[in-house]
Design a protein around this motif. Sequence first.
Motif, short mmCIF file in Angstrom:
data_model
loop_
_atom_site.label_atom_id
_atom_site.label_comp_id
_atom_site.label_asym_id
_atom_site.label_seq_id
_atom_site.Cartn_x
_atom_site.Cartn_y
_atom_site.Cartn_z
N MET A 503 0.84 -1.18 0.00
CA MET A 503 0.00 0.00 0.00
C MET A 503 0.88 1.24 0.00
O MET A 503 1.72 1.41 0.89
N ILE A 504 0.72 2.07 -1.02
CA ILE A 504 1.45 3.33 -1.11
C ILE A 504 0.41 4.43 -1.30
O ILE A 504 -0.37 4.40 -2.26
N GLU A 505 0.41 5.44 -0.44
CA GLU A 505 -0.58 6.51 -0.53
C GLU A 505 0.05 7.85 -0.16
O GLU A 505 0.91 7.92 0.72
N ARG A 506 -0.38 8.89 -0.86
CA ARG A 506 -0.04 10.26 -0.48
C ARG A 506 1.47 10.49 -0.39
O ARG A 506 1.96 11.15 0.54
N CYS A 507 2.19 9.92 -1.32
CA CYS A 507 3.63 10.16 -1.43
C CYS A 507 3.85 10.92 -2.74
O CYS A 507 4.12 10.32 -3.80
N LYS A 508 3.75 12.22 -2.69
CA LYS A 508 3.64 13.02 -3.92
C LYS A 508 4.96 13.13 -4.68
O LYS A 508 4.95 13.49 -5.86
N SER A 509 6.09 12.78 -4.05
CA SER A 509 7.38 12.85 -4.75
C SER A 509 7.87 11.49 -5.22
O SER A 509 8.88 11.41 -5.93
N LEU A 510 7.19 10.44 -4.87
CA LEU A 510 7.65 9.09 -5.19
C LEU A 510 7.51 8.81 -6.68
O LEU A 510 6.43 8.95 -7.26
N THR A 511 8.61 8.37 -7.29
CA THR A 511 8.61 8.12 -8.74
C THR A 511 8.72 6.66 -9.12
O THR A 511 8.31 6.28 -10.22
N SER A 512 9.28 5.82 -8.24
CA SER A 512 9.53 4.44 -8.65
C SER A 512 9.43 3.47 -7.49
O SER A 512 9.58 3.84 -6.32
N LEU A 513 9.18 2.20 -7.84
CA LEU A 513 9.04 1.11 -6.88
C LEU A 513 10.10 0.05 -7.16
O LEU A 513 10.72 0.04 -8.24
N PRO A 514 10.31 -0.91 -6.24
CA PRO A 514 11.27 -1.98 -6.49
C PRO A 514 10.92 -2.78 -7.75
O PRO A 514 9.76 -2.92 -8.12
N ASP A 515 11.96 -3.32 -8.40
CA ASP A 515 11.77 -4.12 -9.60
C ASP A 515 12.82 -5.22 -9.59
O ASP A 515 13.81 -5.16 -8.87
N GLY A 516 12.59 -6.26 -10.38
CA GLY A 516 13.53 -7.36 -10.47
C GLY A 516 12.81 -8.65 -10.80
O GLY A 516 11.59 -8.74 -10.68
N PRO A 517 13.53 -9.67 -11.17
CA PRO A 517 12.90 -10.94 -11.61
C PRO A 517 12.02 -11.59 -10.56
O PRO A 517 11.00 -12.21 -10.89
N ARG A 518 12.38 -11.47 -9.28
CA ARG A 518 11.59 -12.13 -8.22
C ARG A 518 10.58 -11.19 -7.57
O ARG A 518 9.81 -11.61 -6.71
N ALA A 519 10.58 -9.94 -7.96
CA ALA A 519 9.73 -8.95 -7.30
C ALA A 519 8.25 -9.26 -7.49
O ALA A 519 7.82 -9.67 -8.57
N TYR A 520 7.49 -9.14 -6.41
CA TYR A 520 6.02 -9.24 -6.41
C TYR A 520 5.51 -10.65 -6.74
O TYR A 520 4.35 -10.83 -7.08
N SER A 521 6.37 -11.64 -6.63
CA SER A 521 5.94 -13.00 -6.98
C SER A 521 4.91 -13.55 -6.00
O SER A 521 4.21 -14.52 -6.33
N SER A 522 4.80 -12.97 -4.80
CA SER A 522 3.82 -13.44 -3.80
C SER A 522 2.70 -12.43 -3.58
O SER A 522 1.84 -12.65 -2.70
N LEU A 523 2.65 -11.37 -4.37
CA LEU A 523 1.73 -10.27 -4.10
C LEU A 523 0.27 -10.69 -4.26
O LEU A 523 -0.12 -11.30 -5.24
#
Length: 592
Positions: A503-523
């Motif tokens: 959950m990401i909310e109200r972060c007005k300067s945030l431009t990017s999230l983690p990435d990679g081959p194994r990222a978000y595999s359990s999301l």
Amino acid sequence: MRNEEGNVLRRLRLVDVFRGGSRRDFMDCICGPLSGAVTDSSNIGELQKLKLGGELELCNLENSNEEQANGANIEEKVDLTHLSFKWSSNIKKEPDHYENVLGALRPPAKLQLLKVRSYKGAKFPAWMTDNSTWRHLTELHLVDCPLCMEFPEFWQLHDLQVLYLTGLDNLQCLCSGASNIMVSSAFGNLKKLKLQDLKSLNRWSTMEGDELTFPLLEDIHVKNCPKLTFLPKAPILRILKLKENSPHLSQSVLVSGYMSSLCQIKLSICADEAILLPVNEAEASVTKLKLFGCNMLFPTSQSRTTFGLWQCFRNLEKLELKSCDVLLFWPLREFHSLESLKELIVKSCNNLKVKPVNGEPAQGQLLPHLTSLKIEDCQDLTELFNLPPSLKSIQIHGCPKLKSVWDEQEDTELGTNTQDPSPSARVHSLPCLELFYINNCDNLPGFRDLPSSLQSLALYNCPKVQFLSGKLDALTCLAISGCETLRSLESCLGELPSLTTLMIERCKSLTSLPDGPRAYSSLESLEIKYCPAMKSLPGCLKQRLDSVEEKLLSHMRSSDPEEGTFWFLFYYLQAVPCVPVPIQEITNRSTS
């Protein structure tokens, strides 16, 4: 209440009795047609022919009179075991009204529990001073009876196990009129005693030199009884709660033999002055201690210590400090004695700032078994003590001046640099930390080298947090809201292969999230709202969107329509520590 099949209603509560409208529809709704006639007289006389059992509560008795109360025929309802009689506290009647109505509501002989609330008669009716009434009574509550001058002989209630007395302004003694022999056998089965707002209570027995003993008492609560200066003997007392303006009772307890039997203590003391107590050399059995105020137990300066008193708390497992205004520095010498402590809670200690200048005791690890730390609303706090490696949970809320949590991880020189050159090259000082929650801490610049053991990470309303770093392969829940200067999470937290909730909310300067081959595999749950600088999702997350069960992205690039704090998130996560929170459940709570 018995219906046509002969069943008995075991719990009945009548509210606003006698205030218009028949109770027939209400009773039919609960238990079907009743045996015996029920009239439309709208008073408790309607109970006369009903077969009642179990619990009966009658409220708003100011709307009744003696004739109606007599008509209820309560004494003949032999299956009743629990009775509660209540008047409205904000409606005043003549004392005769209370005495006549209660006098007509004499209970059956087998009554086990009686509660009387907001009774404003000058005396209790005759049946309350008749010992035959109490033959089977095990629990008695008398609450807000300020005018009564005479009271039941509590000490003769031999089967009594629970006694609550609150707001009896004229009660001076629990055992008035008892001889030495009688006092020796008084309260033989009492297990729980609560005395509150008894401004005239000043002794336990009228017998000079005779000390009252409660042989089976396990739990006692004394609140605002200013003339009471000591407690009676209670050899197996386990739970003690005291609230007083000056520490008369508290001082006597802390240096008494009670400390060898007690397992829970809650002290609330309003007095501002700190009082030096003698050292209790006996080791206390207390495992839970709550202190509200209680300035007498803490040093008023770095040169003054209360270390000796705390040496007896070596078995303490949970400590809660609230509104201890005398605390200017973390009481490290006092903490050093708490070698068994597992949970520490500090709330509203508004003068607490830093560690003492002379530092921590050199010998051994401070609080070596601490697993949970909660700090709330300490307005001047700027730093913590050196945290032990045993910690599993840290929750900090409402500490606007806090600048660091653990020494090596915040670096104000880093600015927006989010990279940690080798986070796995060093062993973290908190290798067991699983839950890390920060809310409304305005001065924290960031968190460098987060421990790899983290399972839940939540940051709310921390406007100066600019960087996060660590390799969080075990993280299952990540929630960030209101971190206005946080710019990027890419390549700084690892690939988050175990993450199930994001959950990401109200972060007005945030431009990017983690990435990679194994990222978000359990999301499983994904929510991103009001992050206008985030133009697109990372490629790996895009590929996995179809397999995410719950997702809310419709407002990802929208500007925040309103500024606000998700207070409910704090209380929700506090109630369910170390457990990942489903985003949809959080969202539902915010809109309900």
